[in-house]
Every structure is written in C-alpha cells, then in structure tokens.
Design a protein around this motif. Structure first.
Motif, PDB file in Angstrom:
ATOM      1  N   PHE A  45       0.835  -1.203   0.000  1.00 46.09           N
ATOM      2  CA  PHE A  45       0.000   0.000   0.000  1.00 46.09           C
ATOM      3  C   PHE A  45       0.868   1.250   0.000  1.00 46.09           C
ATOM      4  CE2 PHE A  45      -0.225   1.870   4.410  1.00 46.09           C
ATOM      5  CZ  PHE A  45       0.718   1.045   5.008  1.00 46.09           C
ATOM      6  N   ALA A  46       0.275   2.353  -0.471  1.00 44.10           N
ATOM      7  CA  ALA A  46       0.962   3.648  -0.477  1.00 44.10           C
ATOM      8  C   ALA A  46       1.025   4.165   0.952  1.00 44.10           C
ATOM      9  CB  ALA A  46       0.207   4.643  -1.369  1.00 44.10           C
ATOM     10  N   CYS A  47       2.195   4.585   1.384  1.00 45.51           N
ATOM     11  CA  CYS A  47       2.362   5.025   2.774  1.00 45.51           C
ATOM     12  C   CYS A  47       3.311   6.214   2.837  1.00 45.51           C
ATOM     13  CB  CYS A  47       2.902   3.869   3.611  1.00 45.51           C
ATOM     14  SG  CYS A  47       3.019   4.270   5.350  1.00 45.51           S
ATOM     15  N   ALA A  74       3.468   8.023   5.690  1.00 46.49           N
ATOM     16  CA  ALA A  74       3.921   8.109   7.082  1.00 46.49           C
ATOM     17  C   ALA A  74       5.037   7.100   7.311  1.00 46.49           C
ATOM     18  CB  ALA A  74       2.746   7.852   8.029  1.00 46.49           C
ATOM     19  N   CYS A 130       3.367   4.074   9.551  1.00 43.50           N
ATOM     20  CA  CYS A 130       2.105   4.148  10.302  1.00 43.50           C
ATOM     21  C   CYS A 130       0.927   3.786   9.402  1.00 43.50           C
ATOM     22  CB  CYS A 130       1.900   5.547  10.866  1.00 43.50           C
ATOM     23  SG  CYS A 130       3.280   6.127  11.869  1.00 43.50           S
ATOM     24  N   PRO A 131       0.445   2.537   9.462  1.00 37.12           N
ATOM     25  CA  PRO A 131      -0.752   2.161   8.711  1.00 37.12           C
ATOM     26  C   PRO A 131      -2.026   2.418   9.515  1.00 37.12           C
ATOM     27  CG  PRO A 131       0.250   0.198   9.651  1.00 37.12           C
ATOM     28  CD  PRO A 131       1.084   1.377  10.107  1.00 37.12           C
ATOM     29  N   SER A 167      -6.051  -1.262   7.656  1.00 35.96           N
ATOM     30  CA  SER A 167      -5.274  -1.566   6.452  1.00 35.96           C
ATOM     31  C   SER A 167      -5.146  -3.078   6.251  1.00 35.96           C
ATOM     32  CB  SER A 167      -3.885  -0.938   6.568  1.00 35.96           C
ATOM     33  OG  SER A 167      -2.974  -1.568   5.693  1.00 35.96           O
ATOM     34  N   ASP A 168      -5.520  -3.516   5.058  1.00 40.62           N
ATOM     35  CA  ASP A 168      -5.426  -4.947   4.751  1.00 40.62           C
ATOM     36  C   ASP A 168      -3.954  -5.369   4.637  1.00 40.62           C
ATOM     37  OD1 ASP A 168      -6.774  -7.421   4.132  1.00 40.62           O
ATOM     38  OD2 ASP A 168      -5.848  -7.194   2.149  1.00 40.62           O
ATOM     39  N   TRP A 204      -1.444  -4.054   6.209  1.00 42.52           N
ATOM     40  CA  TRP A 204      -0.884  -4.142   7.566  1.00 42.52           C
ATOM     41  C   TRP A 204      -1.291  -5.468   8.239  1.00 42.52           C
ATOM     42  CZ3 TRP A 204       2.347  -4.302  11.029  1.00 42.52           C
ATOM     43  CH2 TRP A 204       2.032  -4.376  12.395  1.00 42.52           C
ATOM     44  N   SER A 214       2.091   5.056  -7.167  1.00 38.24           N
ATOM     45  CA  SER A 214       1.556   5.555  -5.904  1.00 38.24           C
ATOM     46  C   SER A 214       0.030   5.605  -5.952  1.00 38.24           C
ATOM     47  CB  SER A 214       2.122   6.947  -5.618  1.00 38.24           C
ATOM     48  OG  SER A 214       1.598   7.444  -4.419  1.00 38.24           O
ATOM     49  N   THR A 255      -5.184   3.060  -4.001  1.00 36.87           N
ATOM     50  CA  THR A 255      -6.577   2.816  -4.386  1.00 36.87           C
ATOM     51  C   THR A 255      -7.063   1.510  -3.783  1.00 36.87           C
ATOM     52  OG1 THR A 255      -6.163   3.958  -6.477  1.00 36.87           O
ATOM     53  CG2 THR A 255      -8.145   2.591  -6.355  1.00 36.87           C
ATOM     54  N   ARG A 256      -8.084   1.616  -2.926  1.00 36.37           N
ATOM     55  CA  ARG A 256      -8.621   0.436  -2.260  1.00 36.37           C
ATOM     56  C   ARG A 256      -9.267  -0.511  -3.284  1.00 36.37           C
ATOM     57  NH1 ARG A 256      -9.144  -0.256   3.299  1.00 36.37           N
ATOM     58  NH2 ARG A 256      -8.418   1.848   3.716  1.00 36.37           N
ATOM     59  N   ARG A 289      -3.158  -4.507  -7.384  1.00 37.78           N
ATOM     60  CA  ARG A 289      -1.963  -3.662  -7.441  1.00 37.78           C
ATOM     61  C   ARG A 289      -0.769  -4.305  -8.140  1.00 37.78           C
ATOM     62  NH1 ARG A 289      -3.221  -1.872  -1.292  1.00 37.78           N
ATOM     63  NH2 ARG A 289      -5.025  -0.597  -1.832  1.00 37.78           N
ATOM     64  N   HIS A 300      -4.317   4.852  13.803  1.00 36.51           N
ATOM     65  CA  HIS A 300      -3.207   4.192  13.113  1.00 36.51           C
ATOM     66  C   HIS A 300      -2.390   3.385  14.132  1.00 36.51           C
ATOM     67  CE1 HIS A 300      -4.292   6.906   9.917  1.00 36.51           C
ATOM     68  NE2 HIS A 300      -3.288   6.514   9.142  1.00 36.51           N
ATOM     69  N   PHE A 351       4.808  13.905  -2.026  1.00 37.53           N
ATOM     70  CA  PHE A 351       3.370  14.209  -2.015  1.00 37.53           C
ATOM     71  C   PHE A 351       3.188  15.373  -1.053  1.00 37.53           C
ATOM     72  CE2 PHE A 351      -1.128  13.176  -0.846  1.00 37.53           C
ATOM     73  CZ  PHE A 351      -1.660  13.191  -2.124  1.00 37.53           C
ATOM     74  N   TYR A 390       1.349  15.435  -6.338  1.00 38.64           N
ATOM     75  CA  TYR A 390       2.670  14.836  -6.478  1.00 38.64           C
ATOM     76  C   TYR A 390       3.644  15.907  -6.934  1.00 38.64           C
ATOM     77  CZ  TYR A 390       0.484  10.372  -5.796  1.00 38.64           C
ATOM     78  OH  TYR A 390      -0.199   9.329  -5.239  1.00 38.64           O
TER      79      TYR A 390
HETATM   80  C1  LIG Z   1       0.406   9.480  -1.347  1.00 37.96           C
HETATM   81  C2  LIG Z   1      -0.371   8.599  -0.404  1.00 37.96           C
HETATM   82  C3  LIG Z   1       0.069   8.453   0.917  1.00 37.96           C
HETATM   83  C4  LIG Z   1      -0.606   7.616   1.814  1.00 37.96           C
HETATM   84  N1  LIG Z   1      -0.130   7.474   3.086  1.00 37.96           N
HETATM   85  C5  LIG Z   1      -0.734   6.610   3.935  1.00 37.96           C
HETATM   86  C6  LIG Z   1      -0.200   6.383   5.243  1.00 37.96           C
HETATM   87  O1  LIG Z   1       0.808   6.953   5.640  1.00 37.96           O
HETATM   88  N2  LIG Z   1      -0.839   5.482   6.057  1.00 37.96           N
HETATM   89  C7  LIG Z   1      -1.971   4.815   5.655  1.00 37.96           C
HETATM   90  O2  LIG Z   1      -2.503   4.015   6.417  1.00 37.96           O
HETATM   91  N3  LIG Z   1      -2.506   5.031   4.412  1.00 37.96           N
HETATM   92  C8  LIG Z   1      -1.908   5.886   3.549  1.00 37.96           C
HETATM   93  N4  LIG Z   1      -2.425   6.106   2.305  1.00 37.96           N
HETATM   94  C9  LIG Z   1      -3.701   5.463   1.955  1.00 37.96           C
HETATM   95  C10 LIG Z   1      -3.552   3.972   1.633  1.00 37.96           C
HETATM   96  O3  LIG Z   1      -2.538   3.744   0.658  1.00 37.96           O
HETATM   97  C11 LIG Z   1      -4.878   3.415   1.098  1.00 37.96           C
HETATM   98  O4  LIG Z   1      -5.880   3.593   2.078  1.00 37.96           O
HETATM   99  C12 LIG Z   1      -4.789   1.979   0.672  1.00 37.96           C
HETATM  100  O5  LIG Z   1      -5.970   1.645  -0.042  1.00 37.96           O
HETATM  101  C13 LIG Z   1      -4.633   1.010   1.845  1.00 37.96           C
HETATM  102  O6  LIG Z   1      -4.542  -0.280   1.311  1.00 37.96           O
HETATM  103  P1  LIG Z   1      -4.610  -1.607   2.179  1.00 37.96           P
HETATM  104  O7  LIG Z   1      -5.963  -1.637   2.854  1.00 37.96           O
HETATM  105  O8  LIG Z   1      -4.415  -2.734   1.195  1.00 37.96           O
HETATM  106  O9  LIG Z   1      -3.500  -1.565   3.171  1.00 37.96           O
HETATM  107  C14 LIG Z   1      -1.762   6.916   1.396  1.00 37.96           C
HETATM  108  C15 LIG Z   1      -2.205   7.054   0.058  1.00 37.96           C
HETATM  109  C16 LIG Z   1      -1.522   7.887  -0.822  1.00 37.96           C
HETATM  110  C17 LIG Z   1      -1.988   7.996  -2.262  1.00 37.96           C
END
Ligand SMILES: Cc1cc2nc3c(=O)[nH]c(=O)nc-3n(C[C@H](O)[C@H](O)[C@H](O)COP(=O)(O)O)c2cc1C
Length: 161
Positions: A13-15, A17, A31-32, A36-37, A39, A61, A66-67, A71, A107, A128, A133
């Motif tokens: 996933f995009a993170c 933090a 930090c998820p 978060s799936d 996580w 990114s 995108t949920r 991916r 989180h 970001f 971006y």
């Molecule tokens: C640029 C960007 C930064 C992000 N940063 C975070 C983050 O720091 N922590 C977080 O939990 N989600 C963050 N997200 C959102 C997750 O990537 C998004 O909710 C994702 O669908 C989670 O997927 P998962 O449920 O498979 O883990 C960010 C998204 C973008 C586009």
C-alpha cells in the motif's frame, strides 16, 4: 510503498507516514491505518519492504493508494531475500523485520529492523505535498554536501537522508 508477501501472494500500500528512526541498530517506522489490509498481512508475516518511489512513479503511488485495486497485476517486481516485493524502478528499498508495534490513535506505529538495503538509483524521489505529487528542486552539483556528525555513522547516509 510498503510491501509484503504471503501464501495469498504479494501485498502493498501507499504510505507517506514513513521515517528512518535509528542508525544503530538500523530501525525505520511506518504508520498504517488500523483497518489496512496490507498491515494485517505484514503483522502475520513479520516482514515488509519499504520501496521509496522515484519521481516518475506517480502512477504506482496512485495504484497502491486505491482500495480494491489489483496492485500487482501489471507491475514488474522482484522478491527481496524474504520474498517481499521490490518494485521495478524504485529509487531504493529496504527490507525489514517487524520489531515493535505501538498504538497511535486510528493508526499504529510499526517499527522495523532493516535487514537488507537495496541500491540507490541516481534520480529524484517522488514527494506528495498539498494533495499533489511533486519532487525536489535539484541543487547545484558544485555545492558541497552537508556534513552532519550523526549521519556519518550510517555507512551509506547519502542514500536516503
Ligand atoms: C500518497 C499517499 C500516501 C498515503 N499514506 C498513507 C499512510 O501513511 N498510512 C496509511 O494508512 N494510508 C496511507 N495512504 C492510503 C492507503 O494507501 C490506502 O488507504 C490503501 O488503499 C490502503 O490499502 P490496504 O488496505 O491494502 O493496506 C496513502 C495514500 C496515498 C496515495
């Protein structure tokens, strides 16, 4: 991008933090969200790979933020030693083992010990900022790099910091 792999395949996933935490031992944190799936799967495997994206990877990114998106369907990647995906074109990567997990409101704060560091591409990182971006403005190659004592103990401090 934070990735892992289990018997169901790769996940990530995009993170934003994310931060380096300690030089000795080498620790990082991310930090998820509690829901978060990815996580959930990292918690089970105990391993993750931090992929720092390059400035030409905004599509990656978007995809990883995108949920419900598939991916890894059209993305090149190779496994790090533990099996977690290293995304093609990433600026650099670090494979980590989960060391500690702390609550952080909606989180969690995940601390990981770096086990393998990837090479660093000679290009700019993707940033970001204010919901857009962007990337860094290049400084002159003739400007000497900053010398900061604590960074010098990190053998390859110019990679990330
Ligand atoms: C640029 C960007 C930064 C992000 N940063 C975070 C983050 O720091 N922590 C977080 O939990 N989600 C963050 N997200 C959102 C997750 O990537 C998004 O909710 C994702 O669908 C989670 O997927 P998962 O449920 O498979 O883990 C960010 C998204 C973008 C586009």
């Amino acid at each position: 991008m934070i990735t892992t792999a289990d018997s169901d395949g790769p996940a990530g996933f995009a993170c934003q933090a994310f931060a380096p935490l300690s030089l000795d031992p080498p620790l990082v944190l991310f930090c998820p969200q509690n829901g978060s799936d990815t996580w959930r799967r990292i918690h089970a495997t105990g391993i993750f790979c931090v992929n720092i994206l390059a400035s030409d990877q905004r599509d990656v990114s978007r995809l990883f933020g995108t949920r419900g998106a598939d991916r890894f369907a059209a993305l090149d990647w190779t496994p790090a030693p533990s099996g977690a995906p290293v995304l093609a074109g990433a600026l650099t990567w670090a494979e980590c083992a989960v060391e500690a997990v702390h609550p952080g409101g909606d989180h969690v704060v995940v601390i990981g010990r770096v086990t393998t560091l990837g090479p660093c591409r000679d290009t700019a990182p993707l940033l970001f900022h204010r919901s857009r971006y962007t990337t860094v403005t290049p400084t002159s190659p003739y400007e000497p790099p900053e010398v900061v004592d604590t960074l010098l103990s990190w053998p390859r401090h110019t990679d990330w910091i």
